[in-house]
Design an enzyme around this catalytic site. Structure first.
Site, short mmCIF file in Angstrom:
data_model
loop_
_atom_site.label_atom_id
_atom_site.label_comp_id
_atom_site.label_asym_id
_atom_site.label_seq_id
_atom_site.Cartn_x
_atom_site.Cartn_y
_atom_site.Cartn_z
N LYS A 4 -6.37 -18.79 12.38
CA LYS A 4 -7.39 -19.64 11.80
C LYS A 4 -7.03 -21.12 11.86
O LYS A 4 -7.27 -21.77 12.85
CB LYS A 4 -7.72 -19.18 10.38
CG LYS A 4 -8.36 -17.78 10.35
CD LYS A 4 -8.96 -17.46 9.04
CE LYS A 4 -9.51 -16.04 8.97
NZ LYS A 4 -10.59 -15.74 9.91
N ASP A 29 0.81 -11.34 6.16
CA ASP A 29 -0.40 -11.81 6.84
C ASP A 29 -0.88 -13.07 6.14
O ASP A 29 -1.52 -13.01 5.08
CB ASP A 29 -1.47 -10.72 6.82
CG ASP A 29 -2.75 -11.14 7.53
OD1 ASP A 29 -2.93 -12.35 7.79
OD2 ASP A 29 -3.59 -10.26 7.81
N PHE A 70 -7.59 -6.84 3.97
CA PHE A 70 -8.43 -7.24 5.10
C PHE A 70 -7.53 -7.90 6.13
O PHE A 70 -6.99 -8.98 5.91
CB PHE A 70 -9.54 -8.21 4.71
CG PHE A 70 -10.41 -8.58 5.89
CD1 PHE A 70 -11.42 -7.74 6.30
CD2 PHE A 70 -10.17 -9.72 6.62
CE1 PHE A 70 -12.20 -8.04 7.41
CE2 PHE A 70 -10.93 -10.03 7.73
CZ PHE A 70 -11.95 -9.19 8.13
#
Length: 409
Positions: free
Chosen positions: A263, A234, A149
């Site tokens: 984030k 990531d 994801f």
């Protein structure tokens, strides 16, 4: 946070009903309407309190409205918030210097969202492949992992293996090869002279907090170095303290060529992401080839710098490691108590818990925890994710574990 009902003209139920005709239905939120938040706790419009065990998918690593982060935002709001990269700002250089220093890399490409960082890394890796590695034009490939994801833009869903993310959104962008996660032999077989990069999550979050076996990240680093392609990690969810280290790759002392952050970098206040890389890699970009109006804006740089202040002390990494051990022990006890938990995986303050489907779906378990005053989020069938703020107290963590024991009983 003081428990007082927030003034509102509409109730939670009314606000939820009001969303349906005017908001795109691309989310299925739990039926709670947050009106106030502080630390690890949120409050709905009626004044009911809930323990936040999701932390905005790690965007709130430092809790809601951390005083140092809010103060940094307030001070910058009184000065300048946006210039665009058409001009320099007095906050950007310091932010980039410190972020490069924290990660052990050289250069920073500031963006806003995690998906933007991934898209940017795809572009940069391809350009590096053509200009530095010598791949033939338009032939570059990137190897990714099954179950990944990395976002939901058109290019990113082109290499997703999630049918919901892909269905109805083709045609898809070519140039990607998918291999099983945590399988070095399959990864090696997929790499050839066209390979620009290997893009993986050191821990797969959306897939259920899947942690690869010991040595996998080291193997990826050695393999990419030996075959002459880039290792892109990531760490948009796993980075910045979540796993008990600054980065998840730090558990194997690995330094990738390209690191993706987001984030938590915005402190739960503004969207901030970044591609951080070796100079040889980001150095392929020239003026006009890539950009973002808001990327690296002064407000984002000020808040991001305040986030780095917190991380540089090491306090939050230590908290995640120490409280992560409490979380791990608590989940182990629940798993041993009966068949309710079929498996769980935890690293630092991050866990994926697989619940016996006979007890309900992940959504149903999340709704039962909501009724107990604990907020979590489901993923993939009967799995729930736990990712509390790193500021959570041991007492609050015990409260969440007690609620989980109760709903699984």
């Amino acid at each position: 946070m003081t428990t007082t009902a927030t003034t509102a003209t509409r109730s939670s139920a009314q606000l939820i009903r009001a969303e349906a005709p005017v908001l795109a239905h691309n989310y299925h939120p739990l039926p709670v309407v947050v009106a106030r938040a502080e630390g690890s706790w949120v409050e709905d419009v009626e004044g009911r309190r809930y323990l936040d065990m999701l932390a905005g998918y790690s965007a709130l690593n430092f809790g809601h409205r951390h005083p140092a982060l809010v103060d940094a935002a307030h001070r910058q709001l009184d000065l300048v918030t946006l210039t665009s990269r058409a001009f320099h700002s007095d906050r950007l250089a310091g932010f980039a210097e410190r972020l490069a220093g924290l990660t052990g890399l050289d250069m920073v490409l500031p963006m806003n969202t995690g998906a933007e960082a991934v898209e940017s890394a795809v572009k940069v890796a391809r350009k590096w492949a053509y200009e530095v590695k010598g791949v033939a034009p338009d032939r570059a490939t990137i190897v990714v992992a099954d179950g990944n994801f990395h976002g939901r833009t058109t290019t990113i869903v082109s290499f997703s293996t999630d049918g919901t993310a892909r269905s109805g959104f083709g045609p898809f962008t070519p140039g990607f090869r998918v291999v099983p996660y945590d399988d070095l032999a399959a990864l090696e077989a997929a790499i050839d002279e066209t390979t620009a990069a290997v893009l993986i999550e050191p821990i797969q979050g959306e897939a259920g907090v899947l942690i690869p076996g010991d040595g996998y990240l080291t193997g990826v680093r050695e393999l990419t170095r030996r075959t002459g392609c880039l290792f892109i990690a990531d760490e948009i969810q796993s980075g910045l303290g979540r796993t008990g280290r600054t980065l998840a790759v730090d558990h194997e002392s690995v330094v990738p060529d390209v690191l993706l952050l987001g984030k938590a970098l915005g402190g739960g206040i503004v969207p901030v992401s970044a591609v951080v890389a070796r100079r040889e890699v980001l150095g392929v970009l020239r003026p006009g080839e890539h950009g973002s109006t808001f990327g690296g804006n002064p407000l984002a740089a000020a808040v991001g710098s305040a986030v780095l202040d917190l991380l540089e002390t090491g306090e939050y990494q230590r908290r995640a490691a120490g409280l992560g051990a409490v979380l791990d022990r608590g989940l182990a006890e629940i798993a041993r108590a009966g068949g309710a938990v079929t498996a769980y995986r935890a690293r630092g303050l991050w866990a994926g818990v697989d619940v016996d489907p006979a007890l309900g779906t992940g959504r149903q378990i999340s709704e039962r925890l909501l009724a107990e005053g604990v907020l979590v989020k489901d993923t993939h069938g009967s799995t729930i994710r736990l990712a509390p703020p790193l500021t959570i107290t041991e007492e609050a963590l015990d409260t969440a574990l007690a609620a989980l024991r109760k709903v699984l009983a």
